[in-house]
Design a protein around this motif. Structure first.
Motif, PDB file in Angstrom:
ATOM      1  N   MET A  93       0.835  -1.198   0.000  1.00 37.15           N
ATOM      2  CA  MET A  93       0.000   0.000   0.000  1.00 37.15           C
ATOM      3  C   MET A  93       0.871   1.250   0.000  1.00 37.15           C
ATOM      4  SD  MET A  93      -2.651   1.354   2.904  1.00 37.15           S
ATOM      5  CE  MET A  93      -3.749  -0.063   2.789  1.00 37.15           C
ATOM      6  N   LYS A  94       0.541   2.198  -0.879  1.00 40.01           N
ATOM      7  CA  LYS A  94       1.235   3.483  -0.881  1.00 40.01           C
ATOM      8  C   LYS A  94       0.613   4.372   0.189  1.00 40.01           C
ATOM      9  CE  LYS A  94       1.911   5.781  -4.809  1.00 40.01           C
ATOM     10  NZ  LYS A  94       1.612   6.684  -5.956  1.00 40.01           N
ATOM     11  N   VAL A  95       1.436   4.892   1.093  1.00 40.73           N
ATOM     12  CA  VAL A  95       0.953   5.765   2.161  1.00 40.73           C
ATOM     13  C   VAL A  95       1.463   7.179   1.911  1.00 40.73           C
ATOM     14  CG1 VAL A  95       0.901   6.224   4.632  1.00 40.73           C
ATOM     15  CG2 VAL A  95       0.909   3.856   3.799  1.00 40.73           C
ATOM     16  N   ILE A  96       0.541   8.134   1.878  1.00 36.16           N
ATOM     17  CA  ILE A  96       0.871   9.538   1.677  1.00 36.16           C
ATOM     18  C   ILE A  96       0.488  10.311   2.926  1.00 36.16           C
ATOM     19  CG2 ILE A  96       0.365  11.611   0.315  1.00 36.16           C
ATOM     20  CD1 ILE A  96      -0.314   9.722  -2.014  1.00 36.16           C
ATOM     21  N   ARG A 137       1.667   0.222  21.085  1.00 31.08           N
ATOM     22  CA  ARG A 137       0.244  -0.055  20.855  1.00 31.08           C
ATOM     23  C   ARG A 137      -0.297   0.789  19.708  1.00 31.08           C
ATOM     24  NH1 ARG A 137       0.100  -0.166  26.596  1.00 31.08           N
ATOM     25  NH2 ARG A 137      -0.690   1.977  26.658  1.00 31.08           N
ATOM     26  N   ALA A 138       0.145   2.052  19.624  1.00 33.97           N
ATOM     27  CA  ALA A 138      -0.286   2.908  18.519  1.00 33.97           C
ATOM     28  C   ALA A 138       0.169   2.332  17.182  1.00 33.97           C
ATOM     29  CB  ALA A 138       0.268   4.322  18.706  1.00 33.97           C
ATOM     30  N   ARG A 139       1.402   1.876  17.128  1.00 33.64           N
ATOM     31  CA  ARG A 139       1.914   1.263  15.904  1.00 33.64           C
ATOM     32  C   ARG A 139       1.087   0.038  15.533  1.00 33.64           C
ATOM     33  NH1 ARG A 139       5.496  -2.862  14.758  1.00 33.64           N
ATOM     34  NH2 ARG A 139       6.723  -2.623  12.838  1.00 33.64           N
ATOM     35  N   GLY A 140       0.741  -0.769  16.523  1.00 39.37           N
ATOM     36  CA  GLY A 140      -0.083  -1.946  16.263  1.00 39.37           C
ATOM     37  C   GLY A 140      -1.451  -1.582  15.718  1.00 39.37           C
ATOM     38  N   ARG A 141      -2.083  -0.541  16.296  1.00 42.46           N
ATOM     39  CA  ARG A 141      -3.394  -0.108  15.809  1.00 42.46           C
ATOM     40  C   ARG A 141      -3.312   0.347  14.357  1.00 42.46           C
ATOM     41  NH1 ARG A 141      -3.602   2.497  20.846  1.00 42.46           N
ATOM     42  NH2 ARG A 141      -3.048   4.484  19.874  1.00 42.46           N
ATOM     43  N   ILE A 142      -2.289   1.127  14.049  1.00 40.13           N
ATOM     44  CA  ILE A 142      -2.153   1.665  12.692  1.00 40.13           C
ATOM     45  C   ILE A 142      -1.926   0.551  11.682  1.00 40.13           C
ATOM     46  CG2 ILE A 142      -0.618   3.029  11.215  1.00 40.13           C
ATOM     47  CD1 ILE A 142      -0.266   4.940  13.628  1.00 40.13           C
ATOM     48  N   LEU A 143      -1.030  -0.356  11.989  1.00 36.30           N
ATOM     49  CA  LEU A 143      -0.744  -1.442  11.050  1.00 36.30           C
ATOM     50  C   LEU A 143      -1.960  -2.341  10.863  1.00 36.30           C
ATOM     51  CD1 LEU A 143       2.908  -2.426  12.066  1.00 36.30           C
ATOM     52  CD2 LEU A 143       2.133  -0.886  10.246  1.00 36.30           C
ATOM     53  N   LEU A 144      -2.722  -2.557  11.939  1.00 36.04           N
ATOM     54  CA  LEU A 144      -3.934  -3.370  11.829  1.00 36.04           C
ATOM     55  C   LEU A 144      -4.946  -2.698  10.904  1.00 36.04           C
ATOM     56  CD1 LEU A 144      -5.646  -5.787  12.726  1.00 36.04           C
ATOM     57  CD2 LEU A 144      -6.382  -4.425  14.701  1.00 36.04           C
ATOM     58  N   GLN A 145      -5.144  -1.393  11.073  1.00 35.20           N
ATOM     59  CA  GLN A 145      -6.107  -0.697  10.233  1.00 35.20           C
ATOM     60  C   GLN A 145      -5.607  -0.558   8.793  1.00 35.20           C
ATOM     61  OE1 GLN A 145      -8.559   2.399  11.555  1.00 35.20           O
ATOM     62  NE2 GLN A 145      -8.262   2.011  13.739  1.00 35.20           N
ATOM     63  N   MET A 146      -4.294  -0.462   8.615  1.00 36.28           N
ATOM     64  CA  MET A 146      -3.757  -0.459   7.256  1.00 36.28           C
ATOM     65  C   MET A 146      -4.040  -1.788   6.569  1.00 36.28           C
ATOM     66  SD  MET A 146      -0.084   1.482   7.778  1.00 36.28           S
ATOM     67  CE  MET A 146       0.509   0.973   6.161  1.00 36.28           C
ATOM     68  N   ARG A 189      -6.493  -3.823   7.203  1.00 37.54           N
ATOM     69  CA  ARG A 189      -7.931  -3.870   6.909  1.00 37.54           C
ATOM     70  C   ARG A 189      -8.262  -3.036   5.673  1.00 37.54           C
ATOM     71  NH1 ARG A 189     -10.369  -3.074  13.059  1.00 37.54           N
ATOM     72  NH2 ARG A 189      -9.951  -5.219  13.785  1.00 37.54           N
ATOM     73  N   ALA A 190      -7.635  -1.861   5.575  1.00 34.36           N
ATOM     74  CA  ALA A 190      -7.876  -1.012   4.408  1.00 34.36           C
ATOM     75  C   ALA A 190      -7.418  -1.708   3.130  1.00 34.36           C
ATOM     76  CB  ALA A 190      -7.154   0.323   4.581  1.00 34.36           C
ATOM     77  N   ALA A 191      -6.258  -2.357   3.191  1.00 33.35           N
ATOM     78  CA  ALA A 191      -5.743  -3.074   2.020  1.00 33.35           C
ATOM     79  C   ALA A 191      -6.694  -4.194   1.615  1.00 33.35           C
ATOM     80  CB  ALA A 191      -4.356  -3.621   2.314  1.00 33.35           C
ATOM     81  N   GLN A 192      -7.246  -4.888   2.595  1.00 34.90           N
ATOM     82  CA  GLN A 192      -8.185  -5.967   2.305  1.00 34.90           C
ATOM     83  C   GLN A 192      -9.466  -5.441   1.666  1.00 34.90           C
ATOM     84  OE1 GLN A 192      -8.742  -8.009   6.035  1.00 34.90           O
ATOM     85  NE2 GLN A 192      -6.579  -8.591   6.189  1.00 34.90           N
ATOM     86  N   ASN A 193      -9.778  -4.160   1.938  1.00 34.33           N
ATOM     87  CA  ASN A 193     -10.972  -3.546   1.353  1.00 34.33           C
ATOM     88  C   ASN A 193     -10.678  -2.860   0.024  1.00 34.33           C
ATOM     89  OD1 ASN A 193     -12.720  -4.324   3.435  1.00 34.33           O
ATOM     90  ND2 ASN A 193     -12.167  -2.537   4.677  1.00 34.33           N
ATOM     91  N   GLY A 194      -9.498  -3.109  -0.525  1.00 43.10           N
ATOM     92  CA  GLY A 194      -9.189  -2.614  -1.852  1.00 43.10           C
ATOM     93  C   GLY A 194      -8.461  -1.286  -1.910  1.00 43.10           C
ATOM     94  N   VAL A 195      -8.006  -0.777  -0.777  1.00 45.99           N
ATOM     95  CA  VAL A 195      -7.274   0.490  -0.770  1.00 45.99           C
ATOM     96  C   VAL A 195      -5.829   0.238  -1.194  1.00 45.99           C
ATOM     97  CG1 VAL A 195      -6.406   2.388   0.654  1.00 45.99           C
ATOM     98  CG2 VAL A 195      -8.740   1.542   0.982  1.00 45.99           C
TER      99      VAL A 195
END
Length: 314
Positions: free
Chosen positions: A1-4, A62-71, A73-79
């Motif tokens: 995933m490209k992150v901007i 924990r913040a890093r874990g939350r972000i990577l988890l949501q990333m 999920r976003a990738a799985q949703n086609g982002v």
């Protein structure tokens, strides 16, 4: 995933950009572009990235874990491209006013965000603005949020400060060494969030047909009313209908000169650290730089020895 990362700065049209991203969310999602704005980042997602007294290193983990988890999920949703926009990644208006300096700790702050995203940052978009207008808007916004009105001495300290956008760009580049740094001047980008997004993503994006300027700085009369409501002397702000500024003619000239040096440094290539986007219809600056001494913005003609501009009216 490209992150901007769209990091601001404050008072450079970030609210308008974020509103555009929310308004066009459905269409952008169809192109594989996701968006995280303050409505998400400031409601727990980023909690713990910056040090908080009483919290140890586990908060950042924990913040890093939350972000990577949501990333994930976003990738799985086609982002395929995730745009994260929050100007508070750079710091705060209050911090700038208290320090009388331009984002003094942006490097340390941004490095923590880069770590929280596991170093997966592709692009960082930074908006800059003429320093006399940036600081005037910053001061007006700060006063409206409870900060004291800068006195003449404080305003001159800001104007004489050695720190300019060049320092901010250098700090950002050091904090995100693997990322492409794109610098967009407020003067050409504030009303064009769609084109700024296109430059960051490389995609054809929805045209912004409602180019509103949101979160404008309050004018003199509004500031006087705010001070009156707080029980403070409204005459700290002169009456008027235009833009309020705490700077006199000499201070404004110093700030304009510093910004001119910054822009010439950026046009000349920013020492390879960043790409200036002067014309938002193109991904890179034009081939012909603005007229002026080609050595300004570089040693021995850098900001430490900058000449004074002739004072002009506002």
């Amino acid at each position: 995933m490209k992150v901007i990362l769209h990091i601001g700065a404050h008072r450079t049209g970030t609210t308008s950009f974020q509103m555009y991203m929310r308004r066009e969310a459905a269409g952008l999602q169809g192109q594989g572009i996701g968006f995280w704005g303050p409505a998400r980042t400031r409601k727990g997602l980023f909690a713990g990235i910056q040090p908080v007294p009483g919290l140890g290193a586990t908060a950042a983990q924990r913040a890093r874990g939350r972000i990577l988890l949501q990333m994930d999920r976003a990738a799985q949703n086609g982002v395929g491209t995730l745009v994260v926009s929050d100007e508070n990644m750079m710091g705060s208006v209050r911090r700038n006013l208290r320090a009388r300096a331009l984002y003094p700790d942006v490097g340390e702050r941004l490095a923590r965000y880069v770590g929280a995203f596991d170093g997966r940052i592709d692009t960082v978009i930074l908006s800059v603005r003429a320093l006399d207008h940036f600081w005037a808007s910053t001061a007006a916004y700060g006063v409206s949020r409870g900060h004291a009105v800068p006195d003449a001495h404080g305003a001159m300290q800001i104007a004489m400060g050695a720190r300019t956008w060049r320092d901010v760009v250098q700090d950002v580049a050091c904090a995100a060494p693997g990322a492409r740094i794109v610098v967009a001047p407020f003067e050409t980008s504030a009303a064009r969030p769609d084109t700024m997004l296109a430059i960051g993503t490389g995609a054809s994006v929805p045209v912004d047909r409602t180019p509103d300027r949101l979160n404008k700085a309050p004018g003199p009369d509004a500031l006087r009313s705010i001070l009156t409501d707080r029980g403070e002397d409204p005459d700290q702000i002169a009456r008027g209908t235009g833009r309020w500024t705490p700077f006199d003619i000499s201070a404004r000239a110093m700030l304009r000169e510093a910004y001119a040096d910054d822009m010439l440094w950026l046009v000349a290539g920013a020492d390879g650290l960043a790409t200036l986007t002067e014309d938002l219809d193109h991904a890179r600056a034009g081939q012909t730089p603005p007229y002026g001494p080609r050595t300004r913005g570089h040693p021995p003609h850098d900001k430490q020895e900058r000449r004074m501009a002739e004072p002009r009216g506002s």
